[in-house]
Structures are given as structure tokens and as C-alpha cells.
Write a protein that holds these residues in place. Structure first.
Motif, mmCIF file in Angstrom:
data_model
loop_
_atom_site.group_PDB
_atom_site.id
_atom_site.type_symbol
_atom_site.label_atom_id
_atom_site.label_comp_id
_atom_site.label_asym_id
_atom_site.label_seq_id
_atom_site.Cartn_x
_atom_site.Cartn_y
_atom_site.Cartn_z
ATOM 1 N N HIS A 583 -65.410 -45.292 -14.010
ATOM 2 C CA HIS A 583 -64.709 -46.071 -12.778
ATOM 3 C C HIS A 583 -63.959 -45.130 -11.735
ATOM 4 O O HIS A 583 -63.744 -45.664 -10.813
ATOM 5 C CB HIS A 583 -64.092 -47.058 -13.367
ATOM 6 C CG HIS A 583 -62.514 -46.629 -13.828
ATOM 7 N ND1 HIS A 583 -62.281 -46.165 -14.962
ATOM 8 C CD2 HIS A 583 -61.361 -46.552 -13.158
ATOM 9 C CE1 HIS A 583 -61.083 -45.838 -15.205
ATOM 10 N NE2 HIS A 583 -60.296 -46.083 -14.165
ATOM 11 N N ALA A 585 -63.877 -42.717 -8.920
ATOM 12 C CA ALA A 585 -64.952 -42.426 -7.865
ATOM 13 C C ALA A 585 -64.310 -41.260 -7.021
ATOM 14 O O ALA A 585 -62.841 -41.275 -6.880
ATOM 15 C CB ALA A 585 -65.125 -43.385 -6.837
ATOM 16 N N ASP A 586 -64.972 -40.282 -6.938
ATOM 17 C CA ASP A 586 -64.396 -39.110 -6.173
ATOM 18 C C ASP A 586 -65.018 -38.961 -4.837
ATOM 19 O O ASP A 586 -66.224 -38.527 -4.608
ATOM 20 C CB ASP A 586 -64.781 -37.802 -6.978
ATOM 21 C CG ASP A 586 -64.433 -36.416 -6.477
ATOM 22 O OD1 ASP A 586 -63.738 -36.296 -5.352
ATOM 23 O OD2 ASP A 586 -64.196 -35.373 -7.327
ATOM 24 N N PRO A 587 -64.197 -39.307 -3.635
ATOM 25 C CA PRO A 587 -65.003 -39.470 -2.575
ATOM 26 C C PRO A 587 -65.493 -38.044 -1.838
ATOM 27 O O PRO A 587 -66.178 -37.902 -0.937
ATOM 28 C CB PRO A 587 -63.899 -40.004 -1.383
ATOM 29 C CG PRO A 587 -62.626 -39.748 -2.446
ATOM 30 C CD PRO A 587 -62.882 -39.677 -3.628
ATOM 31 N N HIS A 591 -68.982 -37.991 -6.733
ATOM 32 C CA HIS A 591 -69.151 -38.132 -8.155
ATOM 33 C C HIS A 591 -68.425 -39.300 -8.695
ATOM 34 O O HIS A 591 -67.433 -39.745 -8.116
ATOM 35 C CB HIS A 591 -68.603 -36.941 -9.061
ATOM 36 C CG HIS A 591 -68.985 -35.725 -8.675
ATOM 37 N ND1 HIS A 591 -70.471 -35.553 -8.298
ATOM 38 C CD2 HIS A 591 -68.635 -34.248 -8.793
ATOM 39 C CE1 HIS A 591 -70.781 -34.173 -8.119
ATOM 40 N NE2 HIS A 591 -69.612 -33.401 -8.570
ATOM 41 N N THR A 592 -69.025 -39.815 -9.758
ATOM 42 C CA THR A 592 -68.266 -40.810 -10.640
ATOM 43 C C THR A 592 -67.948 -40.480 -11.696
ATOM 44 O O THR A 592 -68.689 -39.824 -12.609
ATOM 45 C CB THR A 592 -69.068 -42.148 -10.753
ATOM 46 O OG1 THR A 592 -69.265 -42.644 -9.454
ATOM 47 C CG2 THR A 592 -68.313 -43.202 -11.458
#
Length: 623
Positions: A583, A585-587, A591-592
Motif C-alpha cells: 500500500h 506508493a512512491d511518487p 513504485h508501490t
């Protein structure tokens, strides 16, 4: 808010311990000089460079690299030092560009130790220069400021050092270049990505064939010298390194003033290296797929060539190109992941209790700490490219955000395997494990845990805290218990805030507990009225600045019954889960990340052993 400086502009510095991050398109040398009130450098001992990377209050990288992080402690500088000049130079004889005008403008940023940017500067307008004074930190009316300088020198390092008053500037420049070219500073070549043909509309990184995964928080330099062996002891074996064999990983191989700080920087460097490696691989795969589609479209666009042996051969060639690109990208990724896995194995065994897993041997030798650690481990993070490569998820202390431990249905691999009661139980066990770690890594009396459990559903999970005495009393039941705890903590926040704002900390009531407070709330929102929810929102927003932190154990779906009233509370907290869940999230790279909580292994007694020591110490201190 970051001050984006232009040439000649200055900005005040509120902190004395800083980091200066440097990012360039190719390998450069980063150094610094210490100048007197007139800006002149007294001698070689006032220059920090790869061959002599440490001075009192100053540490620079030992290598030529595209990314650097310089550590500066203004408070540790001698009183005679009035100027700190940050120098960037292109190394001689390493095959890179000979002038800054041939590469993208370098970027420098001054940050706090928590990574927040104070000021930044893009060094534009350079042409034939091969050395530049990027920034200047200088004393001003009892404080310090930073100025964007951007003064370049076509004569290189020697001309720049001579301009600052160094007598043997030529000799110093030669020593710096020799340190770089002869390997006194370990320089790691960036991994090679598959190079696309010049005609392909590939990203610039793919066209150049060079992708750098290096992170400014990682020193990536020669490992610290090992202590000399005792007389008669055999010399330790050292694995050889070279162009085809990376240097063996070393725990603490990053910048920082203490080992814990270096380990923290190294862990986050590993995290960003993994993110960038996976992003480069996915980008290469996407490019290969898009090129395949484009070439197939070209074959199909002409009715005369869309069928027949020639069309089949064209399709086969297009698919072979796609396969070749993907295999090359995967080979680069596998190499990078193997290096990170080796580094992770070394680093994991060196982590202190605050950073370590609960199954780490470091807990078997646990001793009560004398000072608060730099950060805390909340769990592990991994990506699907290699699920066994897990990076510790560290958050700085004191906590800037509270935690929401979601007891609802996860979306990860364990979705559907646990019923609602099991999820609630695991969520509270996770909360207790985090609370126990916070108690264990703080000095005795510096951290206190309180619990709200209106229905008394957390009795089994709270047993280790209660049995050890680490939790002074069971949570008060019902709405009255909820109200009493929230009233007490909101009053504490109000009193401390007023004392801080008025500069009257000595006027606080003598019975006020000034220790850091963690409020664990179970089974929210059951047992809470609108007033209680408002108080929780107040604690989430205002509490961390005065030492009151919130840990919610709740199902987000249940909490939605309160509508928009809870949205600010939800957004103010960091969501983690009691089971593995993808859950996060890497903006930055899209990536998730899959998060795995830091929980005590089943059947292990380590949590009770640690809490027993904490409880005994609290009793000895009368807490």
C-alpha cells in the motif's frame, strides 16, 4: 520551505549541523575550504578533499562521483573560521568532461539532518571552467548564512585554491587529482544500461548508456580502516576488488558523525538505490515493448508487406530485439540487486536495537540506552523484482507523524487468509511491539505509554506491557476512561505549548509528566463521541511538536462512518499494516512498495525479556 537561490543571493541558517548534497551529470570532486575573516585559507590543513576528507566540523567524500553528501557542523568549527567554501571540480585523467559547460548544471542543496532542504542552488552559466566555488557558508552577526557563489575557474583546482590564498595551490591540486586517479578514493563506475540506437526516441538515460544509482546519503568511498591487528595476529583476508569485482560491502559506509548516523544514511541509500535500479529496469522494459509495438505497426501498415516470409522475418527480428533489450536490462538489474543483497546482509547484522529486527542477536545483549536514538524501525520494504531483498523502513525520532495501524482487510498477499478477529489481534500486537521498541530505545523515564481501550478488547496483547510494569496501569474502560486520558493529554499539550511560546518552561506544574508520551488507541472509533474525535485530531496535529504522539489501531472502513470529520486525522497519520501489504506508493519513481511489519517471531520471548528490563529500571527510578 526551501529557498531556491540565484547567484549572489544568501539565506540564513537556523541549524548548525547540516548536510550539503551535490548532484551532477558526471563524476566530479567535491571538497571544502575553511577561510578566516578575510576569506583566506591558512594552509593545507584548512582544505577538506578526497585525500584528507575530515576536518573538525567538516567531512567530505573520498571519491569522484556524481552524487555527494558533505557533513558540516558549524558549531564545531574553530572560532577563527568565518567562511566555508564548497568546491566542485572535474577530475583529471578519468575520461569525463573537461569543462562544466559540456555537462548539465550541477545542483547543490543545504539540508538539515532530517533531509529537509534549507536552500538550494543550480550552478548555471558555466562554460570553460573546470572548477567552481558553488556555495559559501559564512558568519554574520553571530549567526551563519549560506550564499550562492557560482564562481568558476578555467584554470581548474589550482587557480581556485590560489585565489583563496593557498600558497602551494598547484601541489594541493595535484595531490587531489592523484588521490582520485590512483584509487585513494574508491570510485564506483555507474552501471551500464543497454544503449539504444541513436535513431530511437529513447529517454536520454538510455541513449547515453549510463544510469547512476548512487545516492547522496551513501559515501560510497573506501571503507573505514579496520583496527590494526594485535601483535602476532594474522592479518585478515580481504577480498580483492577491481573493475569486474565490486569492493566488499562495509557496514556504516556512509557519511555521518556517529556510527548510527552512518548506518541510517546507508540504509536509506540502499532504499533509493533499489528504487532507482528497479525504475531503470522497468523503464528499459517499457521502452523495449513500445519499440516492438512501433516496429510491428510499421510491418502491418503496408498491405504489401504484412504477410509472407519477409513480414514474418521482420516480426521475428523485432521480437528478438525486444528480448535482447529486456535480457540486458535484467542482467544489469540482477547485478545491482546482488550487490544490494550482499550489502543488506552485512548491514543488517550491524544495526543497533532501534534499527534491528526483533530476531536480531543484538536484542540478546540489550542494555538500557543513555540517549535517544536517531531513528526507529517500523518494518521492511521490498519490490516484486526481488522479494527477498528487504530494506529496513526507518523513521526519524522524535516521531513527526503518528501511526495508523490498519486492522482492516489488507490488499497484499495475506488478503483473505485471516478473519476480522485475527486481523484486529495482529494489529494490536503490532502496536504493542512498536510501543515496546520505543520504550526500549529511550533512556529510562524519557518515554511513557498510555492506552485507550474502551471495550477492553486488547487485554491479551497488552499483557507483556502490564506484566513488566512498563505500562503503569491497565487502560480505564468505557467512555469515562477515554475522556479522562484525552483531557489529560490535551491539557499537557496546551500547557507545554504555552510554556514554550512564552519562554517559561520552568513555570510548568511540578507534577506534569514531561516525558515523551505515546497514546495507543485501540478499536477506534468505538467508544468515541465527536468531542473525543476532535481531541484526537488536536493531538495528531499539535502533539508531536511537544512530545505527544498518537498510534491508532483501527479499521479505516469502520472509521468512514464518521464521514469527512475523520479525513484530516487519517491524512495526518502514517498508515502501516499488521500483515504484509503493498500500500505504500512512491511518487518519485512510481513504485508501490510492499510493507512488512516489524513483529516479534512466534514463540520468541525477546519482547518480554526486554520489557522486563525496562520495567525493572522504571521501578528502580520510582516511575
Amino acid at each position: 520551505m526551501t529557498a531556491e537561490l540565484v547567484r549572489g543571493q544568501n539565506h540564513p541558517l537556523a541549524e548548525t549541523r547540516l548536510e550539503i548534497r551535490v548532484s551532477a551529470a558526471d563524476a566530479i570532486v567535491a571538497g571544502a575550504t575553511l577561510g578566516d575573516a578575510d576569506g583566506r585559507v591558512a594552509g593545507a590543513r584548512s582544505v577538506a578533499h578526497p585525500a584528507s576528507h575530515k576536518l573538525p566540523g567538516l567531512e567530505v567524500s573520498r571519491q569522484a562521483a556524481a552524487e555527494h553528501r558533505l557533513a558540516v557542523d558549524l558549531g564545531a568549527l574553530a572560532e577563527s573560521v568565518h567562511h566555508v567554501n564548497v568546491l566542485l571540480a572535474l577530475p583529471d585523467g578519468v575520461g569525463g568532461p573537461a569543462r562544466f559547460g559540456a555537462m548539465a548544471a550541477p545542483f547543490v542543496a543545504v539540508t538539515g539532518l532530517d533531509g529537509s532542504e534549507v536552500a538550494s542552488y543550480t550552478v548555471t552559466g558555466l562554460g570553460s571552467e573546470s572548477a567552481v566555488v558553488a556555495l559559501e557558508l559564512y558568519r554574520r552577526q553571530g549567526g551563519w548564512k549560506v550564499r550562492a557563489v557560482g564562481q568558476g575557474y578555467a584554470g581548474g583546482l589550482a587557480a581556485m585554491l590560489h585565489d583563496q590564498g593557498l600558497e602551494d595551490a598547484t601541489g594541493m591540486a595535484a595531490a587531489i587529482n592523484e588521490a582520485v586517479t590512483q584509487g585513494m578514493a574508491r570510485s564506483v563506475a555507474p552501471p551500464q544500461a543497454p544503449a539504444a540506437p541513436a535513431s530511437d526516441p529513447a529517454p536520454q538515460a538510455a541513449r547515453s548508456g549510463r544510469v547512476s544509482y548512487r545516492h547522496p546519503g551513501r559515501q560510497a568511498s573506501a571503507p573505514a580502516a579496520a583496527p590494526e591487528p594485535a601483535a602476532g595476529a594474522p592479518a585478515p583476508a580481504v577480498a580483492p576488488s577491481g573493475p569486474d569485482r565490486p569492493a566488499p560491502p562495509v557496514a556504516g559506509d556512509a557519511t555521518g558523525w556517529t556510527l548510527d548516523e552512518r548506518l541510517y544514511n546507508q540504509v536509506w541509500g540502499m532504499f533509493e538505490d533499489l528504487a532507482r535500479s528497479a525504475a531503470a529496469y522497468r523503464s528499459a522494459v517499457d521502452f523495449a515493448e513500445s519499440r516492438l509495438e512501433r516496429e510491428l505497426d510499421q510491418v502491418l501498415s503496408d498491405p504489401l508487406t504484412r504477410v509472407g516470409p519477409e513480414a514474418d522475418a521482420a516480426r521475428d527480428r523485432a521480437r528478438a530485439k525486444r528480448t535482447d533489450l529486456v535480457e540486458q536490462a535484467r542482467a544489469v538489474l540482477d547485478r545491482d540487486l546482488a550487490q544490494l543483497a550482499a550489502e543488506s546482509e552485512v548491514v543488517e547484522h550491524a544495526l543497533p536495537p532501534a534499527f534491528a529486527r526483533w530476531d536480531s542477536p543484538v536484542w540478546q545483549g540489550y542494555q538500557l540506552p543513555l540517549e535517544t536514538p536517531l531513528a526507529l524501525r517500523l518494518g521492511d520494504l521490498h519490490l516484486p523484482e526481488r522479494t527477498d531483498l528487504r530494506i529496513p523502513m526507518l523513521v526519524r525520532l522524535p516521531l513527526e507523524r503518528g501511526l495508523w495501524i490498519d486492522s482492516g482487510r489488507p490488499s497484499g498477499p495475506e488478503a483473505g487468509l485471516l478473519d476480522a478477529d485475527e486481523l484486529c489481534g495482529r494489529a494490536m500486537e503490532t502496536a504493542v511491539a512498536h510501543a515496546a521498541r520505543l520504550l526500549a530505545v529511550h533512556p529510562v523515564g524519557d518515554f511513557t505509554v498510555q492506552v485507550i481501550d474502551p471495550a477492553g478488547a486488547a487485554g491479551a496483547a497488552l499483557a507483556p506491557l502490564l506484566a513488566s510494569g512498563a505500562l503503569r496501569e491497565p487502560p480505564a474502560p468505557g467512555a469515562q476512561g477515554v475522556s479522562a486520558v484525552l483531557d489529560r493529554l490535551t491539557q499537557r499539550v496546551d500547557l507545554v505549548q504555552m510554556a514554550v511560546r512564552s519562554g517559561a518552561a520552568d513555570a510548568l506544574p511540578p507534577d506534569l509528566d514531561t516525558a515523551e508520551q505515546l497514546l495507543v488507541v485501540n478499536d477506534f472509533p468505538h467508544g468515541f463521541d465527536d468531542r473525543g474525535v476532535t481531541q484526537l485530531r488536536y493531538l495528531a496535529d499539535e502533539g508531536p511538536s511537544v512530545g505527544v504522539h498518537l498510534m491508532m489501531v483501527a479499521d479505516r472502513a469502520d472509521a468512514r462512518a464518521y464521514g469527512p470529520l475523520l479525513d484530516p486525522l487519517w491524512r495526518a497519520l502514517l498508515r502501516i499494516t499488521p500483515v504484509a501489504d503493498d500500500h505504500l506508493a512512491d511518487p518519485w519513481v512510481g513504485h508501490t512498495w510492499t510493507y512488512e511489519p516489524s513483529v516479534v517471531p512466534r514463540g520468541s520471548d525477546v519482547l518480554r525479556q526486554v520489557l522486563r528490563q525496562v520495567g525493572q529500571a522504571r521501578q528502580a527510578y520510582g516511575l
